[in-house]
Design a protein around this motif. Sequence first.
Motif, mmCIF file in Angstrom:
data_model
loop_
_atom_site.group_PDB
_atom_site.id
_atom_site.type_symbol
_atom_site.label_atom_id
_atom_site.label_comp_id
_atom_site.label_asym_id
_atom_site.label_seq_id
_atom_site.Cartn_x
_atom_site.Cartn_y
_atom_site.Cartn_z
ATOM 1 N N ARG A 119 10.559 4.925 2.377
ATOM 2 C CA ARG A 119 9.469 4.042 1.946
ATOM 3 C C ARG A 119 10.001 2.644 1.660
ATOM 4 O O ARG A 119 9.367 1.646 2.006
ATOM 5 N N TRP A 120 11.166 2.578 1.043
ATOM 6 C CA TRP A 120 11.792 1.278 0.773
ATOM 7 C C TRP A 120 12.092 0.554 2.081
ATOM 8 O O TRP A 120 11.760 -0.624 2.252
ATOM 9 N N ALA A 121 12.720 1.248 3.026
ATOM 10 C CA ALA A 121 13.131 0.614 4.281
ATOM 11 C C ALA A 121 11.930 0.128 5.081
ATOM 12 O O ALA A 121 11.935 -0.979 5.633
ATOM 13 N N LEU A 122 10.885 0.957 5.153
ATOM 14 C CA LEU A 122 9.692 0.559 5.894
ATOM 15 C C LEU A 122 9.012 -0.624 5.225
ATOM 16 O O LEU A 122 8.496 -1.523 5.906
ATOM 17 N N SER A 123 9.041 -0.671 3.904
ATOM 18 C CA SER A 123 8.451 -1.794 3.179
ATOM 19 C C SER A 123 9.181 -3.091 3.487
ATOM 20 O O SER A 123 8.558 -4.155 3.600
ATOM 21 N N VAL A 124 10.495 -3.024 3.610
ATOM 22 C CA VAL A 124 11.261 -4.226 3.953
ATOM 23 C C VAL A 124 10.807 -4.756 5.310
ATOM 24 O O VAL A 124 10.562 -5.959 5.485
ATOM 25 N N VAL A 125 10.668 -3.862 6.287
ATOM 26 C CA VAL A 125 10.250 -4.285 7.628
ATOM 27 C C VAL A 125 8.835 -4.855 7.595
ATOM 28 O O VAL A 125 8.560 -5.898 8.198
ATOM 29 N N LYS A 126 7.939 -4.182 6.889
ATOM 30 C CA LYS A 126 6.537 -4.605 6.869
ATOM 31 C C LYS A 126 6.340 -5.943 6.175
ATOM 32 O O LYS A 126 5.425 -6.704 6.530
ATOM 33 N N VAL A 169 0.810 -1.217 0.000
ATOM 34 C CA VAL A 169 0.000 0.000 0.000
ATOM 35 C C VAL A 169 0.846 1.272 0.000
ATOM 36 O O VAL A 169 0.391 2.321 -0.469
ATOM 37 N N LEU A 170 2.077 1.217 0.481
ATOM 38 C CA LEU A 170 2.940 2.395 0.465
ATOM 39 C C LEU A 170 3.300 2.816 -0.958
ATOM 40 O O LEU A 170 3.752 3.939 -1.174
ATOM 41 N N TRP A 171 3.095 1.914 -1.916
ATOM 42 C CA TRP A 171 3.448 2.187 -3.312
ATOM 43 C C TRP A 171 2.202 2.311 -4.183
ATOM 44 O O TRP A 171 2.306 2.402 -5.406
ATOM 45 N N PHE A 172 1.038 2.329 -3.570
ATOM 46 C CA PHE A 172 -0.209 2.428 -4.337
ATOM 47 C C PHE A 172 -0.367 3.816 -4.953
ATOM 48 O O PHE A 172 0.118 4.817 -4.409
ATOM 49 N N SER A 173 -1.107 3.849 -6.053
ATOM 50 C CA SER A 173 -1.467 5.125 -6.660
ATOM 51 C C SER A 173 -2.563 5.790 -5.836
ATOM 52 O O SER A 173 -3.177 5.157 -4.961
ATOM 53 N N SER A 174 -2.832 7.047 -6.100
ATOM 54 C CA SER A 174 -3.875 7.768 -5.354
ATOM 55 C C SER A 174 -5.234 7.111 -5.554
ATOM 56 O O SER A 174 -6.056 7.065 -4.632
ATOM 57 N N ARG A 175 -5.452 6.573 -6.727
ATOM 58 C CA ARG A 175 -6.723 5.908 -7.015
ATOM 59 C C ARG A 175 -6.862 4.619 -6.187
ATOM 60 O O ARG A 175 -7.937 4.325 -5.654
ATOM 61 N N GLN A 176 -5.780 3.880 -6.093
ATOM 62 C CA GLN A 176 -5.795 2.650 -5.305
ATOM 63 C C GLN A 176 -5.946 2.956 -3.820
ATOM 64 O O GLN A 176 -6.667 2.265 -3.092
ATOM 65 N N LEU A 177 -5.268 4.007 -3.352
ATOM 66 C CA LEU A 177 -5.394 4.394 -1.949
ATOM 67 C C LEU A 177 -6.826 4.804 -1.615
ATOM 68 O O LEU A 177 -7.340 4.498 -0.536
ATOM 69 N N GLN A 195 -3.518 4.545 7.115
ATOM 70 C CA GLN A 195 -3.257 5.596 8.095
ATOM 71 C C GLN A 195 -1.985 5.301 8.887
ATOM 72 O O GLN A 195 -1.106 6.157 9.015
ATOM 73 N N ASN A 196 -1.859 4.097 9.405
ATOM 74 C CA ASN A 196 -0.741 3.785 10.282
ATOM 75 C C ASN A 196 0.592 3.690 9.551
ATOM 76 O O ASN A 196 1.618 4.158 10.042
ATOM 77 N N TRP A 197 0.569 3.079 8.367
ATOM 78 C CA TRP A 197 1.824 2.945 7.639
ATOM 79 C C TRP A 197 2.349 4.305 7.195
ATOM 80 O O TRP A 197 3.556 4.564 7.260
ATOM 81 N N PHE A 198 1.469 5.177 6.739
ATOM 82 C CA PHE A 198 1.937 6.491 6.304
ATOM 83 C C PHE A 198 2.309 7.372 7.500
ATOM 84 O O PHE A 198 3.174 8.249 7.384
#
Length: 533
Positions: free
Chosen positions: A232-239, A179-187, A200-203
């Motif tokens: 965003r990359w680093a948080l995605s790795v953790v998630k 979801v951190l890489w989703f487009s505005s439409r997908q979000l 909400q929490n991830w952002f």
Amino acid sequence: MESRPRGRRLGTLIFLAPLAPGVEAISSADCWVGGWTPEICCSAPGAKGNPLCWDSVFTYDRCCTETEEGIQFDLRRRNFVADMVRRGATVHFDIRHVSGGRTGAVASRALSARSTVLRVPSTQVFSLKSVHAAVIDASRQNGCDAHAVLGLGLALERVNPSSVLADWIKLLPLTFANVLWFSSRQLELVQKTFFSYIVQNWFEDLDCMGRAVQQMNPNLWRGRSITKEDLRWALSVVKTRGFAFEGTRESTMLIPLADFLNHNMVASVRTATLAEDALRFVATKDVMPGDELCIDYAQASNLEFLVRYGFRVEDNPYGGRQFELGGEPMQVHCPAYILRYDSPDIIENSIIDCHRQARYLSFQQQFGELQPHEQLREDRYIYKAVEQACGQLLSMLEPPPQDMLSEYSESTESTGTEGITAVLLREIKRERVLLLRCVQAFQQRQQESDLRPVPSTLAEPLARLRNGQAQDANQAVPPSYAPASPPSEDIDVTGRTARMHAGAGAANRFLPPGDKGRVDQLLQRLQQGMSIS
């Protein structure tokens, strides 16, 4: 000379359009142009790497297994495994291309149940204890969540060429599909579901990381300007690649090699157990050489897998969102409720029966043996609570806009980021149908005049309780489904973000106990026996 394939821009990268009809061979020049690399496309979680990379011509198999760059990338992975072994790890699998166009862990020898599949010395894992003190201080000042702290620590390791994680980091995907890489439409679509709290929490985590960076000494970053993309990359790795222990998000850690274990509902590997000097993964059954080794990330819907990882699981039977409906103290020992597409009962009868027995036992402890009509009364309480929970979840899942449904009709073939939008729409539609079936099924159950058969033996969780057997507190929840405090969200609902609720057992991996958003507040009312109407 044959022309290069045409491309269209996707964000800052070029997405390759199909080659002319009749062109079958795919070369390095075809696959790896316009910013696409094996690091981006070949190692993201999912059935076929990063879904943004592929279409009907450019496929995982062709680009990741048949080009020189793909072969070299695979060789680097193998060398990394060998280096881990030299430094004390025990690895009984190879990293190979497996069925379905995936890269995964394949048993290199016969393994018996409970034997070691992977043992990683604690010196080779990355946890909060490994994070630089300056990162810890800046994160605390900004009130960052544990996942944000770990992600910021990883971002600092990434700019350090002498980091013990350097070789592993080079093998990680450069982009993700969560979801951190989703487009505005997908979000916008996700915000209108009961997984909006994840957005909400991830952002919020991402923003907190950015504030912490501003307070840190720039020299720590070795002259590099850290961007939001880096965070965003680093948080995605953790998630997507973290494992949580002890039921806390603070216990989340990154375990090189363990992230090669793909998801399968029928797992052949048990999630890690924690010892003082190492982390160990063991086989859950006898395994033959060449068998793929998998763990079960969580019992979660494809909608949740899409939000957390950007992939869907083929033939996934689970739907909705896991929820707890306690009512009586003993019910907390029963599995969380989870909806199923493949069952006419919507929720497994074994789960319902466990809750029934728990209510009966609680009643008996207070008032003595129940009569059949009293058992029926207790059953109806459960059925009513499930009906209300499904109804509330349905109200939180808004129907997709009709214009989008028309644009992404079932007959339209979509790829890349548009493909994710199309799958999101289909899964939201399916989820609404399943939740409506749940409401109707449990309304009907409340009208039944005869008591349903009660199993003659106690449900396993209640039997363990009676026998005084405790849960294994040191079992890890697979990829980062640790509970949040603020809820980061993660399921107990972990992922690969073990769901997906860490520490509450496999059934709860995606539930965020600390989340005080709409979903959990309303479900908490049900747990207390209160109406949500």
